[in-house]
Design a protein around this motif. Structure first.
Motif, PDB file in Angstrom:
ATOM      1  N   ILE A 173      41.116   4.087  58.655  1.00  0.00           N
ATOM      2  CA  ILE A 173      40.945   3.959  59.918  1.00  0.00           C
ATOM      3  C   ILE A 173      40.171   2.418  59.718  1.00  0.00           C
ATOM      4  O   ILE A 173      40.599   1.073  60.154  1.00  0.00           O
ATOM      5  N   GLY A 174      38.921   2.589  58.923  1.00  0.00           N
ATOM      6  CA  GLY A 174      38.186   0.545  58.232  1.00  0.00           C
ATOM      7  C   GLY A 174      38.823  -0.025  57.772  1.00  0.00           C
ATOM      8  O   GLY A 174      39.035  -1.317  58.021  1.00  0.00           O
ATOM      9  N   PRO A 196      34.117   2.619  68.632  1.00  0.00           N
ATOM     10  CA  PRO A 196      34.412   2.909  69.288  1.00  0.00           C
ATOM     11  C   PRO A 196      35.250   3.965  68.395  1.00  0.00           C
ATOM     12  O   PRO A 196      35.398   5.263  68.833  1.00  0.00           O
ATOM     13  N   MET A 197      36.061   4.034  67.595  1.00  0.00           N
ATOM     14  CA  MET A 197      36.654   4.486  67.160  1.00  0.00           C
ATOM     15  C   MET A 197      36.174   5.867  66.423  1.00  0.00           C
ATOM     16  O   MET A 197      36.604   7.015  66.408  1.00  0.00           O
ATOM     17  N   ILE A 212      36.540   9.763  66.579  1.00  0.00           N
ATOM     18  CA  ILE A 212      36.691  10.899  66.148  1.00  0.00           C
ATOM     19  C   ILE A 212      35.621  11.660  65.343  1.00  0.00           C
ATOM     20  O   ILE A 212      36.405  12.416  64.988  1.00  0.00           O
ATOM     21  N   MET A 213      34.382  11.222  66.005  1.00  0.00           N
ATOM     22  CA  MET A 213      33.688  11.883  65.081  1.00  0.00           C
ATOM     23  C   MET A 213      33.541  12.764  65.868  1.00  0.00           C
ATOM     24  O   MET A 213      32.363  14.395  65.932  1.00  0.00           O
ATOM     25  N   VAL A 214      32.998  12.622  67.355  1.00  0.00           N
ATOM     26  CA  VAL A 214      32.316  13.819  68.044  1.00  0.00           C
ATOM     27  C   VAL A 214      32.524  14.678  68.318  1.00  0.00           C
ATOM     28  O   VAL A 214      32.477  15.906  68.158  1.00  0.00           O
ATOM     29  N   PRO A 215      34.176  15.227  68.273  1.00  0.00           N
ATOM     30  CA  PRO A 215      34.721  16.590  67.868  1.00  0.00           C
ATOM     31  C   PRO A 215      34.412  17.517  66.900  1.00  0.00           C
ATOM     32  O   PRO A 215      34.190  18.494  67.299  1.00  0.00           O
TER      33      PRO A 215
END
Length: 121
Positions: free
Chosen positions: A55-56, A98-99, A103-106
């Motif tokens: 994404i980056g 925010p992306m 992506i990482m919270v789950p």
């Protein structure tokens, strides 16, 4: 120079992902079970970090591509190319944060959820 180098590296990273994506989608030809097992790989936190890197790379590559077009087609573009580079970096980071959260919270669901009763099996 850094802008040029980062643009080439992110372009190669995106190309590498394209090849991985083709292999991933081709798992459908082996049946739904094989595909579903291959997709579960994306739940691991290390794969999520690689997704963040992608994404980056896409964000930087896209925003820097707009900067390159501005330099090519705007008469004053070359005069402001250094400022535009820093703007590209800032916008990439602002859009990336925010992306990264989404992506990482789950991946860290184990911090907030109680263990499953079937975990001991």
């Amino acid at each position: 120079m850094w802008s040029w180098l980062l643009h080439r590296i992110t372009g190669l990273g995106i190309l590498l992902f394209l090849f991985i994506h083709i292999v991933d989608v081709s798992m459908l030809s082996f049946g739904a079970g094989v595909y579903n097992q291959s997709v579960t790989l994306f739940d691991y936190w290390i794969v999520r970090l690689l997704s963040l890197a992608l994404i980056g790379a896409v964000l930087y590559h896209a925003f820097n591509g707009v900067r390159i077009m501005a330099i090519d087609f705007w008469r004053k573009g070359s005069r402001y190319q250094r400022v535009m580079f820093w703007i590209v970096l800032a916008v990439t980071i602002i859009v990336f944060i925010p992306m990264a959260y989404v992506i990482m919270v789950p991946a860290f669901h184990w911090l907030t959820q109680a263990p499953h009763t079937t975990a001991g099996r």
